[in-house]
Motif scaffolding. Structure first.
Motif, PDB file in Angstrom:
ATOM      1  N   GLY A  91      55.565 -41.883  35.999  1.00 40.88           N
ATOM      2  CA  GLY A  91      54.260 -41.401  35.434  1.00 40.88           C
ATOM      3  C   GLY A  91      53.785 -42.189  34.575  1.00 40.88           C
ATOM      4  O   GLY A  91      52.428 -42.575  34.353  1.00 40.88           O
ATOM      5  N   SER A  92      54.733 -42.731  33.693  1.00 43.18           N
ATOM      6  CA  SER A  92      54.379 -43.414  32.399  1.00 43.18           C
ATOM      7  C   SER A  92      53.814 -44.981  32.967  1.00 43.18           C
ATOM      8  O   SER A  92      53.053 -45.519  32.292  1.00 43.18           O
ATOM      9  CB  SER A  92      55.678 -43.677  31.527  1.00 43.18           C
ATOM     10  OG  SER A  92      55.200 -44.723  30.705  1.00 43.18           O
ATOM     11  N   GLY A  93      54.551 -45.326  34.006  1.00 40.23           N
ATOM     12  CA  GLY A  93      54.100 -46.584  34.631  1.00 40.23           C
ATOM     13  C   GLY A  93      52.858 -46.674  35.190  1.00 40.23           C
ATOM     14  O   GLY A  93      52.204 -47.556  34.822  1.00 40.23           O
ATOM     15  N   ILE A  94      52.396 -45.476  35.850  1.00 40.54           N
ATOM     16  CA  ILE A  94      51.108 -45.205  36.404  1.00 40.54           C
ATOM     17  C   ILE A  94      50.046 -45.367  35.442  1.00 40.54           C
ATOM     18  O   ILE A  94      48.876 -46.090  35.560  1.00 40.54           O
ATOM     19  CB  ILE A  94      51.078 -44.150  37.183  1.00 40.54           C
ATOM     20  CG1 ILE A  94      51.896 -44.260  38.462  1.00 40.54           C
ATOM     21  CG2 ILE A  94      49.636 -43.843  37.641  1.00 40.54           C
ATOM     22  CD1 ILE A  94      51.855 -42.880  39.273  1.00 40.54           C
ATOM     23  N   LEU A  95      50.279 -44.690  34.166  1.00 41.11           N
ATOM     24  CA  LEU A  95      49.404 -44.687  32.938  1.00 41.11           C
ATOM     25  C   LEU A  95      49.286 -46.076  32.317  1.00 41.11           C
ATOM     26  O   LEU A  95      48.087 -46.425  32.074  1.00 41.11           O
ATOM     27  CB  LEU A  95      49.831 -43.287  31.820  1.00 41.11           C
ATOM     28  CG  LEU A  95      49.748 -42.215  32.501  1.00 41.11           C
ATOM     29  CD1 LEU A  95      50.494 -41.258  31.482  1.00 41.11           C
ATOM     30  CD2 LEU A  95      48.263 -41.692  32.705  1.00 41.11           C
ATOM     31  N   CYS A  96      50.276 -46.697  32.281  1.00 38.11           N
ATOM     32  CA  CYS A  96      50.503 -48.064  31.563  1.00 38.11           C
ATOM     33  C   CYS A  96      49.453 -49.134  32.578  1.00 38.11           C
ATOM     34  O   CYS A  96      48.807 -50.141  32.484  1.00 38.11           O
ATOM     35  CB  CYS A  96      51.663 -48.580  31.222  1.00 38.11           C
ATOM     36  SG  CYS A  96      52.374 -47.685  29.897  1.00 38.11           S
ATOM     37  N   MET A  97      49.777 -48.728  33.918  1.00 33.18           N
ATOM     38  CA  MET A  97      49.166 -49.590  34.837  1.00 33.18           C
ATOM     39  C   MET A  97      47.753 -49.245  34.941  1.00 33.18           C
ATOM     40  O   MET A  97      46.849 -50.317  35.051  1.00 33.18           O
ATOM     41  CB  MET A  97      49.533 -48.972  36.488  1.00 33.18           C
ATOM     42  CG  MET A  97      48.951 -49.876  37.300  1.00 33.18           C
ATOM     43  SD  MET A  97      49.755 -49.853  39.321  1.00 33.18           S
ATOM     44  CE  MET A  97      49.329 -48.135  39.338  1.00 33.18           C
ATOM     45  N   ALA A  98      47.253 -48.071  34.262  1.00 29.80           N
ATOM     46  CA  ALA A  98      45.681 -47.781  34.213  1.00 29.80           C
ATOM     47  C   ALA A  98      45.290 -48.719  33.173  1.00 29.80           C
ATOM     48  O   ALA A  98      44.000 -48.583  32.831  1.00 29.80           O
ATOM     49  CB  ALA A  98      45.266 -46.480  34.087  1.00 29.80           C
ATOM     50  N   ILE A  99      45.904 -49.114  32.195  1.00 22.86           N
ATOM     51  CA  ILE A  99      45.653 -49.899  31.076  1.00 22.86           C
ATOM     52  C   ILE A  99      44.826 -51.117  31.385  1.00 22.86           C
ATOM     53  O   ILE A  99      44.238 -51.799  30.694  1.00 22.86           O
ATOM     54  CB  ILE A  99      46.364 -50.342  30.181  1.00 22.86           C
ATOM     55  CG1 ILE A  99      47.272 -49.098  29.480  1.00 22.86           C
ATOM     56  CG2 ILE A  99      46.328 -51.142  29.084  1.00 22.86           C
ATOM     57  CD1 ILE A  99      48.626 -49.041  28.369  1.00 22.86           C
ATOM     58  N   VAL A 100      45.026 -51.357  32.770  1.00 23.62           N
ATOM     59  CA  VAL A 100      44.073 -52.637  33.364  1.00 23.62           C
ATOM     60  C   VAL A 100      42.777 -52.092  32.865  1.00 23.62           C
ATOM     61  O   VAL A 100      41.812 -53.447  33.337  1.00 23.62           O
ATOM     62  CB  VAL A 100      44.446 -52.698  34.721  1.00 23.62           C
ATOM     63  CG1 VAL A 100      43.581 -51.549  35.743  1.00 23.62           C
ATOM     64  CG2 VAL A 100      43.856 -54.019  35.384  1.00 23.62           C
ATOM     65  N   GLY A 101      41.971 -50.911  32.861  1.00 27.86           N
ATOM     66  CA  GLY A 101      40.821 -50.764  32.128  1.00 27.86           C
ATOM     67  C   GLY A 101      40.524 -51.892  31.370  1.00 27.86           C
ATOM     68  O   GLY A 101      39.132 -52.476  31.077  1.00 27.86           O
TER      69      GLY A 101
END
Length: 432
Positions: free
Chosen positions: A363-373
Motif C-alpha cells: 500500500g505504501s508503494g502504491i501511495l508513493c507511486m502516486a507521487i508521480v502527481g
C-alpha cells in the motif's frame, strides 16, 4: 518497565528516521531552484523547464511499486540504506552533467536521485506509522514530516546562496553557460557525501523490526483474506482514493513551488530577482514546517480527516483569491498556501494505510507511486502558463485541492471508524 524500554527504542528509531525526512525535503525543494537556473542556462520554455519535476517525480511512479516488494524481501532498514546509496549516486552524477553542459544528463541524474528518495519514502513513511500506538499514527507522521519541511525550507535558501548567487555574476561573462552550469557541482557533491554518511550510520544502528509487514507469509495473507475478504491491495477502496489524493496533493505542492520564483519575478506581481524570489520561496516551505508542528499537536485532539478537509478548502480559496487579485496579494496568498499544505501528505498517507495489515508495504508503494502527481501536474500547469499566463496556470493546483476536500470529507471513510480484525492486527514494531 517493558513499555518504557519500548518507548525509548521507538524514540531512538524516530530520531534516526527524522534525519531522512529532513534530507529528502531539502533535496526535493532544491528542484525549485534548479528550474529557473537551468531554464536560464538552456533558454527553456516553461514546459521544457517543467521536465525537471517530470523526471524527478516520474521516478516515484516507476520505482515505488517494485520498491514495496523489495522492502518486503530485504526489510525496512536495508531498504533505507539502499535508498540513501542510490540517492547519493544520483547527486554525484550532477558533477559530470554540469561538465558536459547537457540538459538530458541533468534529467538522468535527477531520475536516479529521485529513485533513491522513492525507496526511502516507501520504507520510512509506513515505518513511522507503526512505531507507536495506531491512533496517534497521523500525529507521529506529521511530526516527522515537519522536519521534512525544515529541510524543504532550507533548500531554497541554500540554493539561492550556493547556486543562483554564484551563477549570477557569470551571466554576463564569456563562457557563462559553463560557469553557470558548474554552480551546481559543489552543492550536490556535499549532498552526496551526507547521504553516504547517513547510509553508514543507519547501517550501524539497531532499529526495531516491523512484524507481519516485514516477511508476511502466505498463511498470514490467507488468514487476513478470510477476515476482510480482499485478495489484493487494490481492493481497499480508501487506499485507491488516497492514492489519487497523494497524486493531487504532491502535484499541487510541487506545481506551486516550481512556478512561484518565476511568478514573483513578473513586474506586475513583485518584480523580484531570482535570488530574492528564491529566499521568499523558503517562506512557502517554512510555513509548511510550522503547520506540521501545530497539526501534530492538534491531531491528538481533533479528527485528522476534519483538519485535512478544512485545510484543503482554505487553500482552494487562497489560490482563487490570488488569481483574481494579482499583484503582491497573489504572491502572499500563494506563499500562505504552504501553511495549510502542512498536514496534507502525512494525513492522507496514514488515513490511506489504515487497516491494510500485511498489505501495508505494498500500500505504501502504491501511495508513493502516486507521487508521480509531482511530474504530471506541473507539466499541465506549465502548458497553461505558456498559453494563458503564469498566474492563470495556478487554477490547476486549485482543482487538486478541491479533490482533497472530497477525500477528507468522504473518500477516506471506508476503514475509518471501524475496528475491524484486520485493523486490530495492523503491523507492530518489535525490538531487533
Amino acid at each position: 518497565m517493558h513499555t518504557t524500554a519500548k518507548s525509548h527504542q521507538y524514540g531512538k528509531a524516530l530520531t534516526v528516521l527524522t534525519s531522512l525526512f529532513f534530507m529528502w525535503g531539502l533535496i526535493t525543494s532544491l528542484n525549485d531552484i534548479l528550474i529557473p537556473h537551468l531554464k536560464a542556462i538552456f533558454s527553456l520554455t516553461y514546459l521544457q523547464a517543467a521536465l525537471i519535476q517530470f523526471c524527478f517525480f516520474t521516478a516515484y511512479f516507476v520505482v515505488s511499486f517494485p520498491a514495496g516488494f523489495i522492502i518486503r524481501k530485504i526489510g525496512y532498514k536495508r531498504g533505507i540504506v539502499l535508498g540513501l546509496v542510490t540517492a547519493g549516486l544520483g547527486c554525484l552524477l550532477f558533477y559530470p552533467a554540469a561538465g558536459a553542459q547537457s540538459y538530458p544528463f541533468f534529467l538522468s541524474a535527477l531520475f536516479i536521485l529521485a529513485g533513491g528518495i522513492t525507496i526511502l519514502q516507501v520504507a520510512a513513511n509506513p515505518y513511522v506509522t507503526v512505531l507507536g500506538r495506531p491512533e496517534t499514527a497521523s500525529s507521529r507522521l506529521n511530526l516527522t514530516q515537519a522536519f521534512n519541511s525544515l529541510g524543504a525550507t532550507l533548500g531554497p535558501l541554500l540554493g539561492a546562496v550556493t547556486i543562483l548567487a554564484v551563477a549570477a555574476p557569470a551571466a554576463g561573462a564569456q563562457g557563462s553557460a559553463a560557469a553557470q552550469a558548474a554552480a551546481v557541482q559543489t552543492p550536490y557533491l556535499v549532498l552526496a557525501g551526507l547521504l553516504f554518511l547517513l547510509a553508514l550510520i543507519i547501517g550501524l544502528v539497531r532499529l526495531p523490526v516491523i512484524k507481519e509487514v516485514e516477511g508476511a507469509d502466505e498463511a498470514t495473507r490467507a488468514k487476513e483474506e478470510r477476515v476482510h475478504g480482499k485478495k489484493s491491495v487494490w481492493e481497499f477502496r480508501h487506499l485507491v482514493l488516497g492514492a489519487v489524493g497523494i497524486f493531487a496533493y504532491v502535484g499541487a505542492e510541487v506545481g506551486i513551488g516550481s512556478f512561484l520564483v518565476s511568478l514573483m519575478g513578473q513586474p506586475q506581481i513583485a518584480g523580484l530577482s531570482p535570488e530574492s524570489a528564491g529566499k521568499y520561496l523558503s517562506i512557502y516551505w517554512g510555513a509548511a514546517m510550522v503547520g506540521r508542528f501545530i497539526g501534530s499537536a492538534l491531531m491528538t485532539k481533533i479528527n485528522p480527516a476534519r483538519i485535512l478537509t478544512v485545510n484543503a478548502l482554505i487553500n482552494a480559496v487562497l489560490i482563487g483569491a490570488a488569481i483574481v487579485a494579482g499583484g503582491k496579494t497573489a504572491m502572499w496568498s500563494l506563499i500562505a498556501v504552504g501553511l495549510f499544505n502542512s498536514i496534507m501528505f502525512p494525513t492522507i498517507f496514514s488515513l490511506s494505510l489504515k487497516g491494510l495489515g500485511s498489505y501495508t508495504s505494498e500500500g505504501s508503494g502504491i501511495l508513493c507511486m502516486a507521487i508521480v502527481g509531482g511530474a504530471i501536474v506541473p507539466v499541465l500547469q506549465a502548458a497553461l502558463a505558456d498559453h494563458m499566463g503564469i498566474l492563470v496556470s495556478f487554477a490547476v493546483p486549485l482543482v487538486c485541492y478541491l479533490y482533497i476536500v472530497h477525500f477528507g470529507a468522504r473518500g477516506h471513510r471506508e476503514m475509518v471508524g471501524k475496528s475491524s480484525p484486520a485493523e486490530r492486527r495492523a503491523p507492530v514494531a518489535q525490538g531487533a
